[in-house]
Design an enzyme around this catalytic site. Structure first.
Site, PDB file in Angstrom:
ATOM      1  N   TYR A 183      38.218  64.942  68.208  1.00 45.42           N
ATOM      2  CA  TYR A 183      37.014  64.326  67.184  1.00 45.42           C
ATOM      3  C   TYR A 183      36.602  64.881  66.082  1.00 45.42           C
ATOM      4  O   TYR A 183      36.699  64.012  65.050  1.00 45.42           O
ATOM      5  CB  TYR A 183      35.219  64.945  68.517  1.00 45.42           C
ATOM      6  N   LYS A 201      36.666  61.925  62.901  1.00 46.10           N
ATOM      7  CA  LYS A 201      35.839  62.873  62.135  1.00 46.10           C
ATOM      8  C   LYS A 201      36.251  61.691  60.895  1.00 46.10           C
ATOM      9  O   LYS A 201      35.955  61.257  59.741  1.00 46.10           O
ATOM     10  CB  LYS A 201      34.962  62.649  61.665  1.00 46.10           C
TER      11      LYS A 201
END
Length: 317
Positions: free
Chosen positions: A202, A206
């Protein structure tokens, strides 16, 4: 008793100070109206995506809810139409975990919609699994799906300029990294599927969002399209959605007190979409409705260029 009252008053005061200084965040104060404009918001059937779509609808925009789940998205459309008084809110199916679905969405949109003024790449996931094309879920949905979508819609955005592309990243991009050999061999940003690996994936996705926005701005220089990435804040619904039931139980009291609600979490997205005068800051990163510095890797133009080239090979085949 008086001592207890002082302690209680002190605790309430501390909470108010911390909440408003750290968690509450600034609001978007733009009064811009969007009559005659069209916006796409991905992942807009819930959370900050839905709050973003509602605000755009209240300003008179035609809003496309680009979502995977038809039932939830149509319910969100109904809610937004009712609350905004704007009937120009529609659902179009988009599964970012499928490059075929992304291409199909873009083809349908370009055939049926004459304008695109604002593209908000909002959808995001954190968890195990693979996409339809075999990519790690966070990489495929958070980065590659939005990368392909933006590129397929770029010509329409340029035709309707001035227009904007907003990509919701996260402060956690600072903990991300991009291992290109691993990406080539595993079609993923991490080597495993544990909870820690999911968190790492994750963070790295990003970082991809931040780098994508930076390189997109470089490629769009001199055009009427600008782009921005952002950290929306710590959002209760989004954080808790990916946790196990017992983790949700532990974090809920703290989250209810301190984390932002979806409306609060949508403010920086709306700022980037609506604020006049930020065009010279295309490619930059925002948080709390203000320009912020990104992590060192997020400022690496060579890394951004390489990620773009690799992403092109992975999505355009």
């Amino acid at each position: 008793m008086s001592a207890l009252l002082y302690v209680a008053a002190g605790a309430v005061s501390l909470y108010v100070i911390v909440y408003y200084a750290v968690f509450r965040g600034a609001g978007c104060v733009s009064s811009v109206k969007l009559k005659g404009k069209t916006a796409i918001v991905t992942g807009s059937n819930t959370g900050i995506g839905k709050a973003t779509a509602l605000d755009l609808a209240k300003r008179g925009a035609r809003v496309i809810l680009a979502c995977r789940n038809k039932e939830k998205a149509e319910a969100a459309c109904f809610d937004i139409r009712r609350e905004s008084g704007n009937n120009d809110v529609v659902f179009m199916q988009l599964d970012l975990a499928s490059l075929k679905s992304v291409s199909s969405f873009a083809e349908t949109f370009l055939k049926t919609e004459p304008r695109l003024d604002i593209l908000i790449n909002n959808a995001g996931v954190m968890g195990p699994g693979r996409t339809e094309d075999g990519f790690g879920l966070a990489l495929g949905v958070n980065h590659l799906g939005h990368f392909l979508l933006t590129n397929l819609l770029l010509e329409r955005l340029q035709q309707c300029g001035p227009s904007r592309v907003i990509t919701v990243a996260a402060l956690l991009h600072r903990f991300g990294k991009i291992d290109f050999p691993l990406l080539a061999s595993k079609k993923d940003l991490v080597s495993g599927q544990s909870t820690w690996h999911n968190f790492q994936a994750y963070c790295s996705s990003k970082l991809c969002n931040v780098l994508f926005t930076r390189e997109l701005a470089n490629r769009l220089e001199g055009t009427s399209v600008t782009c921005y990435s952002l950290h929306p804040g710590v959002i209760y619904t989004e954080i808790c959605r990916s946790l196990s039931p017992w983790q949700q139980l532990l974090i809920m009291p703290f989250a209810k007190l301190f984390f932002m609600d979806p409306e609060g979490g949508s403010q920086t997205t709306l700022y980037c979409a609506l604020q006049e005068g930020i065009e010279p800051l295309s490619g930059r990163y925002f948080s709390n409705c203000a320009l912020q510095q990104v992590g060192a890797k997020g400022r690496d133009d060579a890394l951004a260029k390489k990620l773009w080239e690799v992403s092109e090979r992975l999505t355009f085949h």
